[in-house]
Design a protein around this motif. Structure first.
Motif, PDB file in Angstrom:
ATOM      1  N   ARG A  78     -30.493  13.032 -56.188  1.00 47.24           N
ATOM      2  CA  ARG A  78     -29.303  12.857 -55.356  1.00 47.24           C
ATOM      3  C   ARG A  78     -28.640  11.542 -55.796  1.00 47.24           C
ATOM      4  NH1 ARG A  78     -28.758  15.264 -50.480  1.00 47.24           N
ATOM      5  NH2 ARG A  78     -27.894  13.317 -49.669  1.00 47.24           N
ATOM      6  N   ASN A 126     -26.696  16.971 -61.625  1.00 41.66           N
ATOM      7  CA  ASN A 126     -27.775  17.839 -61.163  1.00 41.66           C
ATOM      8  C   ASN A 126     -27.236  19.242 -60.911  1.00 41.66           C
ATOM      9  OD1 ASN A 126     -29.787  19.190 -59.773  1.00 41.66           O
ATOM     10  ND2 ASN A 126     -30.107  17.621 -58.220  1.00 41.66           N
ATOM     11  N   THR A 129     -31.169  21.498 -58.347  1.00 44.25           N
ATOM     12  CA  THR A 129     -31.269  21.645 -56.896  1.00 44.25           C
ATOM     13  C   THR A 129     -29.930  21.429 -56.199  1.00 44.25           C
ATOM     14  OG1 THR A 129     -31.858  19.305 -56.624  1.00 44.25           O
ATOM     15  CG2 THR A 129     -33.664  20.874 -56.915  1.00 44.25           C
ATOM     16  N   ARG A 130     -28.899  21.071 -56.974  1.00 46.44           N
ATOM     17  CA  ARG A 130     -27.581  20.875 -56.383  1.00 46.44           C
ATOM     18  C   ARG A 130     -26.570  21.695 -57.171  1.00 46.44           C
ATOM     19  NH1 ARG A 130     -26.562  14.826 -54.578  1.00 46.44           N
ATOM     20  NH2 ARG A 130     -26.046  15.813 -52.587  1.00 46.44           N
ATOM     21  N   GLY A 131     -25.265  21.400 -57.012  1.00 47.97           N
ATOM     22  CA  GLY A 131     -24.321  22.303 -57.655  1.00 47.97           C
ATOM     23  C   GLY A 131     -22.937  21.750 -57.859  1.00 47.97           C
ATOM     24  N   GLU A 133     -20.141  21.203 -55.999  1.00 51.20           N
ATOM     25  CA  GLU A 133     -19.519  20.169 -55.163  1.00 51.20           C
ATOM     26  C   GLU A 133     -20.091  18.789 -55.450  1.00 51.20           C
ATOM     27  OE1 GLU A 133     -17.557  17.711 -52.607  1.00 51.20           O
ATOM     28  OE2 GLU A 133     -17.006  19.643 -53.494  1.00 51.20           O
ATOM     29  N   GLU A 134     -21.401  18.693 -55.621  1.00 56.17           N
ATOM     30  CA  GLU A 134     -22.011  17.388 -55.892  1.00 56.17           C
ATOM     31  C   GLU A 134     -21.561  16.843 -57.248  1.00 56.17           C
ATOM     32  OE1 GLU A 134     -24.424  19.530 -52.892  1.00 56.17           O
ATOM     33  OE2 GLU A 134     -23.650  20.069 -54.870  1.00 56.17           O
TER      34      GLU A 134
END
Length: 513
Positions: A78, A126, A129-131, A133-134
């Motif tokens: 994150r 990342n 585990t993220r996508g 928008e991040e």
């Protein structure tokens, strides 16, 4: 005596030497960041906690672009955890390397460090585990001037001006079963495409790297690149390649020929990318980002589809010692030949990152509270980065050969070369893969008026040592460069002798004829 003939012609070039070909990699793994580049309280630390002794070696190494923050680490990361006041940053478990991440070093610190080091930032997002928008938010945070929630948060956190990060990786090794958020080629092709579109809506000037195969031995190698690029071709600029090499069960012959595999890897990915280009009637070419490569000893831990397995402790620790390989003379010669391969393919390999920069399979080692020093593999990288300027020459080599278990017959002498017209210099980068015999090299350089020898250095087995001799904390200068004698120039003819198991650089004064 091994013999090799080398012919170079001023008109036979592969294009300019890419500035980003001499990149490196900083991952939140082991002691690369903490006690590597960052150690507040160290006698050599500056006011930001950056180790100035390591910084001096980074500048000497000549790294131009640094990939950050991973690697496997990024697929569970994150990025927001590493910004803002340090006392408010959360401590997390990093599943990739089974460590405790304190987040005391994050994006702001890395950008500040990169500016002090004089290197470009290559940022990974990342997509495990993220996508989308991040990833989009991170570009806004890093590159937008201000007036929005994310860019104003950056300004509040101490950087009024944008970071202006140009080069971005769309995830890491997403084909690997060891990766958090592993995806099929179809799944990854779709998310990479959508992330790329969203990121470029924020900043249309950024360059994007799609994940290629984690290594050329993956079961989906080739088909992965084809599927991913079928989705993402128009939205990305590069596709990545990763490769690590080691000597297995005493097979030094195949190990010393590792660059043959790198050649195959590069040429296979280029062919696949160009096939997708033709099928899709695309105008542009996709180039390669070879953004992880090095010698890495994984004996007893590797499997064909799982090269990153590491034995894990039951206890979670902060920055434990992980894969701190100690490199000998053989490893340095192999690294020199891998650099030759990258340089020979510089018409399509536009970015390359040796993994990693400090402590973790690295050219630079450091000890907590103690010294920093150069590993043997430091020297071929540093000299190639410093002297490979101008245009890449296409060498024609006729060398004696030797048999290998993995690659068949291979040249004993490996070569790359460059022509720096602005400064009037031709540079030859040569390796002798033979363990026992010296190699006589006769080179013909057409199209130049040759002058004096400007540089002639060689790395080989030191007196009283063997091919495993390494640089250590106790003896940091055991292996290094020494003058290469008996380099002669006669008209367009150059003659030199390479010692057994050696890497050398010869730089000649030259003007166009």
């Amino acid at each position: 005596m091994t013999r090799a003939r080398l012919t170079l012609d001023r008109d036979f070039t592969a294009g300019p030497v890419p500035h980003r070909l001499f990149g490196s990699f900083v991952e939140h793994m082991g002691r690369c960041v903490y006690t590597g580049i960052y150690e507040p309280g160290h006698p050599a630390a500056d006011e930001q906690g950056f180790r100035t002794d390591v910084l001096e070696l980074v500048r000497e190494l000549g790294a131009t672009v640094i990939r950050y923050p991973g690697g496997n680490f990024v697929s569970g990361y994150r990025w927001e955890d590493g910004v803002g006041p340090r006392e408010e940053r959360p401590v997390r478990l990093d599943g990739a390397w089974h460590t405790v991440e304190t987040n005391q070093f994050g994006l702001h610190e890395f950008v500040d460090w990169a500016r002090v080091a004089g290197v470009e930032v290559m940022e990974a997002v990342n997509l495990g585990t993220r996508g989308v928008e991040e990833a989009r938010a991170l570009v806004e945070y890093a590159n937008h001037p201000g007036g929005t929630a994310w860019s104003d948060l950056r300004r509040k956190n101490g950087h009024a001006e944008p970071f202006d990060i140009r080069l971005w990786c769309l995830g890491n090794e997403m084909d690997g079963p060891w990766q958090m958020g592993q995806k099929t080629a179809e799944e990854y092709g779709r998310i990479a495409t959508e992330a790329a579109k969203a990121m470029r809506l924020v900043d249309p000037t950024i360059e994007l790297v799609a994940c290629g195969s984690s290594n050329s031995g993956m079961p989906t190698f080739g088909s992965w690149e084809q599927t991913v690029l079928r989705h993402a071709y128009e939205h990305v600029d590069y596709i990545s390649a990763h490769a690590y090499y080691q000597e297995v069960e005493g097979d030094h012959g195949s190990f010393l020929a590792s660059a043959v595999d790198m050649d195959y890897f590069i040429e296979s990915v280029v062919s696949t990318a160009d096939a997708v280009r033709a099928a899709g009637k695309h105008k542009k070419h996709i180039d390669l980002s070879f953004d992880e490569w090095n010698v890495w000893y994984q004996t007893g831990k590797e499997t064909p589809d799982q090269p990153h397995v590491i034995e894990r402790e039951a206890v979670w620790r902060e920055h434990p010692r992980i894969i701190e390989d100690e490199y000998g003379v053989t490893d340095a010669v192999v690294v020199g030949t891998l650099l030759n391969s990258l340089l020979r393919h510089g018409d399509r390999v536009k970015v390359a990152n040796q993994a990693q920069l400090v402590n973790v399979i690295a050219p630079i080692r450091s000890e907590e509270g103690g010294p920093a020093w150069r590993q043997t593999i430091f020297w071929p990288f540093a000299r190639t980065a410093a002297l490979a300027k101008g245009e890449i020459l296409r060498p024609v080599v006729a060398s004696d050969r030797y048999g290998t278990a993995r690659f068949g017959d291979v040249d004993l002498v490996d070569v790359s070369a460059t022509w720096d017209e602005e400064n009037g210099r031709v540079a030859l980068f040569l390796a002798n893969r033979g363990l026992d015999e010296a190699a006589d090299v006769a080179a013909t350089l057409r199209g130049w008026r040759l002058g004096r020898v400007l540089t002639a250095e060689v790395l080989d087995v030191p007196e009283g040592g063997d091919r495993y001799t390494a640089n250590t904390q106790e003896n940091p200068d055991a292996v290094g460069l020494r003058p290469l004698g008996d380099v002669t120039v006669d008209g367009e003819q150059v003659a030199l002798r390479l010692p057994p198991l050696s890497w050398a650089v010869v730089q000649l004064e030259a003007t166009a004829a």
